[in-house]
Design an enzyme around this catalytic site. Structure first.
Site, PDB file in Angstrom:
ATOM      1  N   PHE A  24       0.818  -1.206   0.000  1.00  0.00           N
ATOM      2  CA  PHE A  24       0.000   0.000   0.000  1.00  0.00           C
ATOM      3  C   PHE A  24       0.860   1.268   0.000  1.00  0.00           C
ATOM      4  O   PHE A  24       1.820   1.378   0.768  1.00  0.00           O
ATOM      5  CB  PHE A  24      -0.928  -0.017   1.214  1.00  0.00           C
ATOM      6  CG  PHE A  24      -1.906   1.116   1.264  1.00  0.00           C
ATOM      7  CD1 PHE A  24      -2.940   1.202   0.345  1.00  0.00           C
ATOM      8  CD2 PHE A  24      -1.796   2.103   2.232  1.00  0.00           C
ATOM      9  CE1 PHE A  24      -3.854   2.249   0.391  1.00  0.00           C
ATOM     10  CE2 PHE A  24      -2.700   3.155   2.286  1.00  0.00           C
ATOM     11  CZ  PHE A  24      -3.726   3.225   1.358  1.00  0.00           C
ATOM     12  N   ASN A 133      -2.751   2.794  10.621  1.00  0.00           N
ATOM     13  CA  ASN A 133      -3.628   3.160   9.508  1.00  0.00           C
ATOM     14  C   ASN A 133      -4.188   1.831   9.010  1.00  0.00           C
ATOM     15  O   ASN A 133      -3.682   1.254   8.055  1.00  0.00           O
ATOM     16  CB  ASN A 133      -2.847   3.886   8.416  1.00  0.00           C
ATOM     17  CG  ASN A 133      -3.698   4.189   7.195  1.00  0.00           C
ATOM     18  OD1 ASN A 133      -4.923   4.125   7.245  1.00  0.00           O
ATOM     19  ND2 ASN A 133      -3.053   4.496   6.082  1.00  0.00           N
ATOM     20  N   PRO A 134      -5.214   1.309   9.696  1.00  0.00           N
ATOM     21  CA  PRO A 134      -5.682  -0.051   9.420  1.00  0.00           C
ATOM     22  C   PRO A 134      -6.582  -0.086   8.185  1.00  0.00           C
ATOM     23  O   PRO A 134      -7.004   0.963   7.678  1.00  0.00           O
ATOM     24  CB  PRO A 134      -6.492  -0.375  10.672  1.00  0.00           C
ATOM     25  CG  PRO A 134      -7.074   0.949  11.065  1.00  0.00           C
ATOM     26  CD  PRO A 134      -6.013   1.972  10.749  1.00  0.00           C
TER      27      PRO A 134
END
Length: 237
Positions: A24, A133-134
């Site tokens: 990500f 930042n799940p």
């Protein structure tokens, strides 16, 4: 293909990080999360800051952007960084070495939702901060993501289940066992989550966690949460 993958690197909080698909890509909003954590640490009593720096757990380290930013700006800090994806663990390790921060970070391949997670992490505690930042995108919103995200980035890092809360609730359930008496949790979330998280915490009084702060991102959306651990009173016991 996102430009970050084409270039093979990207800047975050002044750090030049290697980027490879499908890990990500950190967004500008997440830099604001890091800044809030740094502000919180700076406001601690001087006697606390005079000791060793904070011990921080990052859940879902991805490229290592959050963990390495905190390490670089908190010289005495230590970080435990976990991610369930091997690609993310490898990239965080590479970026830590690239920035010569590998001596103050332990990077572990671990699924925060697994039964063995608590056993793995407890020996490292007690921790001062949990930062994440799940995956927080509501599952129904996944189909609305931009094509370049769906084609190249790891969707597991985004999909938070029906209400975007699947991983968030695991973090909140585990955190009280890992944090010290006045520890804090900082989360990046969906703008709908402050109310959902507040309601969920009220339904879980045994966790002794309180939502003490909500901060907006640069677009004016409630994006970041500060949750504090509180020691139960004698009367409550």
């Amino acid at each position: 293909m996102p430009v970050q993958y084409i270039l093979g690197e990207w800047d975050f909080q002044g750090l030049n990080l290697k980027m490879v698909p499908p890990v990500f890509i950190p967004r500008p909003e997440t830099e604001e999360l890091v800044e809030w954590v740094l502000e919180e640490v700076a406001q601690r009593p001087s006697e606390v800051k005079a000791q060793d720096g904070p011990l921080i757990l990052e859940v879902g380290c991805g490229s290592g952007a959050i963990a390495l930013s905190l390490l670089s700006q908190l010289p005495k800090s230590q970080v435990i960084a976990v991610d369930k994806e091997e690609a993310a663990v490898s990239l965080t390790q590479e970026n830590a070495q690239r920035l010569q921060l590998q001596d103050r970070i332990r990077i572990i391949r671990l699924d925060i939702t697994s039964d063995k997670c608590r056993t793995h992490l407890l020996p490292w505690g007690p921790m001062d901060l949990v930062v994440s930042n799940p995956p927080y995108v509501f599952h129904k919103d996944m189909e609305q993501l931009a094509p370049e995200i769906c084609s190249y980035e790891d969707l597991v890092a985004l999909d938070g289940g029906d209400e975007g809360m699947d991983v968030i609730t695991h973090i909140l359930t585990l955190a009280p066992q890992l944090l010290n008496a006045s520890g804090s949790i900082f989360l990046e979330v969906d703008p709908r989550h402050p109310e959902l998280v507040s309601s969920w915490l009220q339904s879980q009084p045994d966790l002794h966690l309180s939502l003490v702060g909500v901060r907006e991102d640069f677009c004016g959306r409630p994006r970041f949460l500060h949750i504090q651990k509180s020691v139960p009173s004698v009367a409550a016991l």
